[in-house]
Design an enzyme around this catalytic site. Structure first.
Site, short mmCIF file in Angstrom:
data_model
loop_
_atom_site.label_atom_id
_atom_site.label_comp_id
_atom_site.label_asym_id
_atom_site.label_seq_id
_atom_site.Cartn_x
_atom_site.Cartn_y
_atom_site.Cartn_z
N ALA A 38 -23.36 52.93 61.68
CA ALA A 38 -23.95 51.76 62.34
C ALA A 38 -25.19 52.14 63.13
O ALA A 38 -26.20 51.42 63.12
CB ALA A 38 -22.91 51.12 63.25
N ASP A 41 -27.96 52.72 60.72
CA ASP A 41 -28.47 51.45 60.19
C ASP A 41 -29.44 50.78 61.17
O ASP A 41 -30.44 50.19 60.76
CB ASP A 41 -27.30 50.50 59.91
N GLU A 118 -25.16 82.02 39.63
CA GLU A 118 -25.16 80.60 39.97
C GLU A 118 -24.54 79.82 38.81
O GLU A 118 -24.71 80.19 37.65
CB GLU A 118 -26.59 80.09 40.18
N LYS A 120 -24.36 77.11 36.05
CA LYS A 120 -25.39 76.44 35.24
C LYS A 120 -25.02 74.96 35.16
O LYS A 120 -24.03 74.59 34.54
CB LYS A 120 -25.46 77.07 33.85
N ASP A 122 -25.07 71.20 34.01
CA ASP A 122 -25.36 70.49 32.77
C ASP A 122 -26.07 69.19 33.12
O ASP A 122 -25.48 68.13 33.22
CB ASP A 122 -24.06 70.22 32.01
N GLU A 178 -32.09 70.88 39.00
CA GLU A 178 -31.38 70.19 37.94
C GLU A 178 -30.83 68.87 38.48
O GLU A 178 -30.05 68.85 39.44
CB GLU A 178 -30.23 71.06 37.43
N TYR A 230 -32.92 75.53 42.62
CA TYR A 230 -32.57 76.93 42.37
C TYR A 230 -33.77 77.85 42.20
O TYR A 230 -33.60 79.06 42.01
CB TYR A 230 -31.68 77.04 41.13
N LYS A 320 -22.61 81.58 28.74
CA LYS A 320 -22.03 80.31 28.32
C LYS A 320 -20.50 80.37 28.35
O LYS A 320 -19.90 81.28 27.79
CB LYS A 320 -22.49 79.97 26.89
N CYS A 414 -0.87 42.35 14.33
CA CYS A 414 -0.56 43.00 15.60
C CYS A 414 0.74 43.80 15.47
O CYS A 414 1.76 43.25 15.02
CB CYS A 414 -0.42 41.95 16.71
N CYS A 417 3.61 41.96 17.56
CA CYS A 417 4.13 40.61 17.29
C CYS A 417 3.84 40.12 15.88
O CYS A 417 4.22 38.99 15.53
CB CYS A 417 3.56 39.62 18.30
N CYS A 432 -5.53 40.65 19.17
CA CYS A 432 -4.37 39.83 18.83
C CYS A 432 -4.52 38.51 19.59
O CYS A 432 -4.58 38.52 20.83
CB CYS A 432 -3.07 40.53 19.26
N CYS A 438 2.84 37.63 22.37
CA CYS A 438 2.82 39.05 22.01
C CYS A 438 3.48 39.87 23.11
O CYS A 438 3.02 39.84 24.27
CB CYS A 438 1.38 39.50 21.81
#
Length: 676
Positions: A38, A41, A118, A120, A122, A178, A230, A320, A414, A417, A432, A438
């Site tokens: 608050a 803000d 470090e 890696k 993705d 990244e 990095y 990897k 289905c 049913c 369905c 059902c």
């Protein structure tokens, strides 16, 4: 006198800007906020108002400048001042050791050469240019020589400082990092896309890449992206640069960048291998995707001696992790039918350990996907966890297929049913249509009926719903209201106290607000918010039932698609009979129209987010609706207040960006008390 006034205002704006940037640094980078949301803000609101009145004092590092107002028509190519290289890979322990041995041969005294490990990430590689401490340009990697200028979008990402922290920095530097999307944000994004019948992102990397290349930066701002930094390229020869890579990471952190806390300095290759093995298992606990580790020579002077090949540094390699795709046998294909009637094929697998957990079932999405893969029962299939979260079948090893295998026969009825399935125009799923007959749909409907978003019947969960249905105590939700203590106590493992509590909860649910009842009906495209709009406008089930399509579609927030679905629902005699049964059990199907004048919160819109500790969200939404306000799920310029609990997430960020006032739970309760 006027000069003194302007000087005072400029200093005030500068002070507010510095305070907010400081608190952003503590909140997003250090995770040790000094002030409440608050209080933050109020600072932001004051800065925004002053900048609006005196735009000549707006600066490029102002927190109000994070989201641009204009939509781009495209991205401009940009030639990197310092080339961005790729990394060579070491795919296993032996290859990593070989890289290390090759590297050590370049130095006569190679016994004490430290390494830095470090994770890696993705994600998407980017370069950030800072001139005299200010962020001036952000680009994609591209081909390493030329990328695309995406500065406006990158400004929306909170972990990218608009101005460097501190006062000692080079005249020019390029920070490499990244961009990634946390797994939790990825799941939320895909959930929204599913609800909107939009194509889901395949993984967080694709989602991050697509998000930073949006032509509208406001969309980027909504996507909850983050960045780990990095590396740095310095364009200032007079600046005293760090002597080791580990010190460089510390410098980045001091400047206000987010640096991965898992990074570790290692004395030798054995310690580096231990790091890799440790995170090969632990990575699944992280809220971001990582597919390996990067091992670097720590001494920057030695990095300079080793230099680069035509594409990659000689002083670093990417180790990897083993791919999280494994082969197993497809034992069966089950067909699931959900509450909405959507039919989903699920692969039943020979259990296999994948991405840290045992997987025995995987998604096949829909029948089109089965046809595309030509997957058959008995096949050896490759299973992958999408974003290391959701198992799915990605291909079939047809070389191992038995000669007597037969193509999967798509059901035309289905499985629950035997009703003929339908495929709706513009949708990939089969459905369905037997909503009221059902068994699978009815069980799903019953579970939704008793949930907190609908009639909120405490004490009845999924297993008890199934037991009620299988024992033929109930056929639809209206039968819940005919249950007796005697019928419940006859069930296995049902105690007298539990039976009494359930009966009391069922009776209490008869007087839930009309919006909950409408939501519980399960009308297609009508969820919690739409049900609230309908209840406020029509005030009774009968009024809603009798409304024509033109009247329905004219309601703000409804539209033709939802209107047609509502009309179709009430034209089904089985649904009309169901509502008659609800009335016979004395459920409240209408709400009185209050005769009072303008409601105190009329015209206001509230959004609730985060974990509310002293409020029930649904009841809080009902409170503001009774006082004339709207309660919606997304923040926009029309939002009057965002009520934020713990961990408010992207809605809070968007509210701050748009200048929407944020209320704590306590302030919200005080506001409501003033009108009751």
């Amino acid at each position: 006198m006027q000069f003194n006034l302007f000087s005072s205002i400029e200093n005030k704006i500068k002070d507010l800007r510095d305070q907010i940037n400081h608190h952003n640094y503590l909140y997003y980078l250090k995770d040790v906020p000094e002030i409440s949301d608050a209080e933050y803000d109020l600072l932001f609101k004051e800065l925004k108002e002053l900048e609006s009145q005196y735009p000549q004092f707006i600066t490029q590092d102002s927190p109000t400048q994070r989201v641009g107002e204009t939509v781009s028509t495209g991205f401009t190519p940009y030639k990197h001042q310092f080339r961005m290289y790729s990394l060579d890979n070491s795919n296993n322990d032996d290859e990593l050791k070989q890289w290390h041995e090759r590297t050590l041969k370049n130095f006569s005294n190679n016994h004490n050469i430290e390494l830095v490990c470090e994770l890696k990430i993705d994600g998407l590689a980017i370069s950030l240019t800072y001139e005299n401490g200010f962020f001036t340009r952000g680009t994609t990697r591209g081909n390493g020589i030329v990328g695309e200028d995406i500065t406006t979008n990158l400004k929306t990402i909170k972990s990218i400082p608009l101005k460097l922290h501190g006062d000692k920095f080079p005249k020019l530097m390029e920070v490499r990092g990244e961009i990634f999307m946390p797994k939790s944000s990825f799941e939320k994004l895909n959930e929204v896309r599913r609800l909107n019948n939009e194509q889901e992102f395949a993984n967080p990397r694709n989602a991050a890449s697509g998000s930073v290349r949006q032509l509208d930066p406001k969309i980027t701002a909504e996507r909850e992206l983050s960045m780990f930094s990095y590396a740095v390229e310095f364009g200032d020869d007079n600046f005293e640069k760090p002597k080791t890579h580990f010190d460089l990471l510390k410098l980045l952190k001091d400047y206000g960048f987010k640096v991965n806390a898992t990074s570790k300095k290692c004395k030798n290759i054995e310690e580096a291998l231990s790091f890799c093995k440790e995170w090969e298992e632990k990575r699944f606990e992280l809220d971001y995707a990582t597919d390996g580790a990067v091992i670097k020579i720590n001494d920057i002077s030695k990095q300079n001696e080793l230099g680069f090949t035509s594409r990659a540094p000689r002083w670093a390699t990417a180790y990897k992790f083993p791919p999280e795709e494994l082969k197993t046998q497809l034992l069966d294909i089950e067909i699931n039918v959900g509450r909405t009637g959507a039919v989903t094929p699920v692969a039943v697998l020979k259990p296999v350990k994948l991405a840290g957990s045992v997987v025995a079932r995987a998604s096949l999405h829909n029948f089109d996907e089965i046809q595309r893969l030509d997957v058959r029962i008995g096949d050896v299939v490759t299973v992958k966890k999408a974003a290391e979260i959701i198992p799915k079948v990605i291909n079939v090893d047809k070389t191992q297929r038995s000669e007597d295998s037969i193509p999967f026969i798509y059901p035309d009825k289905c499985p629950a049913c035997q009703t003929p399935l339908e495929k709706r125009e513009g949708e990939v799923n089969h459905y369905c249509p037997n909503f009221t007959g059902c068994p699978s749909q009815i069980k799903g409907w019953l579970q939704y009926w008793v949930s907190k978003d609908a009639l909120d019947i405490d004490g009845i969960g999924e297993s008890l719903v199934a037991q009620f249905f299988d024992c033929e105590l109930i056929k639809d939700p209206s039968d819940l209201y005919g249950l007796t203590f005697e019928s419940l106590i006859s069930l296995d493992r049902m105690a007298e106290k539990s039976a009494n509590n359930i009966i009391n909860s069922i009776n209490e649910s008869k007087n839930r607000p009309l919006a909950r009842l409408i939501n519980g009906l399960g009308i297609r495209f009508v969820g919690k918010e739409t049900a609230g709009i309908l209840a406020q406008h029509f005030h009774s089930i009968d009024n809603l039932k009798n409304a024509q399509i033109e009247e329905l579609s004219a309601v703000d927030g409804i539209g033709d698609k939802i209107a047609s679905s509502i009309k179709e629902y009430f034209e089904n005699p089985k649904n009309i009979e169901f509502i008659k049964k609800l009335k016979s059990h004395n459920l409240k199907t209408e709400e009185a129209i209050e005769e009072q004048g303008e409601k105190p919160l009329a015209g206001m819109t509230f959004v609730f987010t985060g974990s509310l500790t002293s409020l029930d969200r649904t009841k809080a939404q009902e409170m503001v609706k009774k006082l004339g306000a709207k309660a919606t799920s997304s923040v926009s310029k029309k939002t009057t207040y965002l009520v934020a609990g713990d961990d408010p997430g992207s809605k809070y960020d968007k509210a701050v960006t748009l200048g929407v006032e944020v209320l704590s739970e306590e302030k919200f309760k005080n506001l409501i008390r003033s009108f009751i």
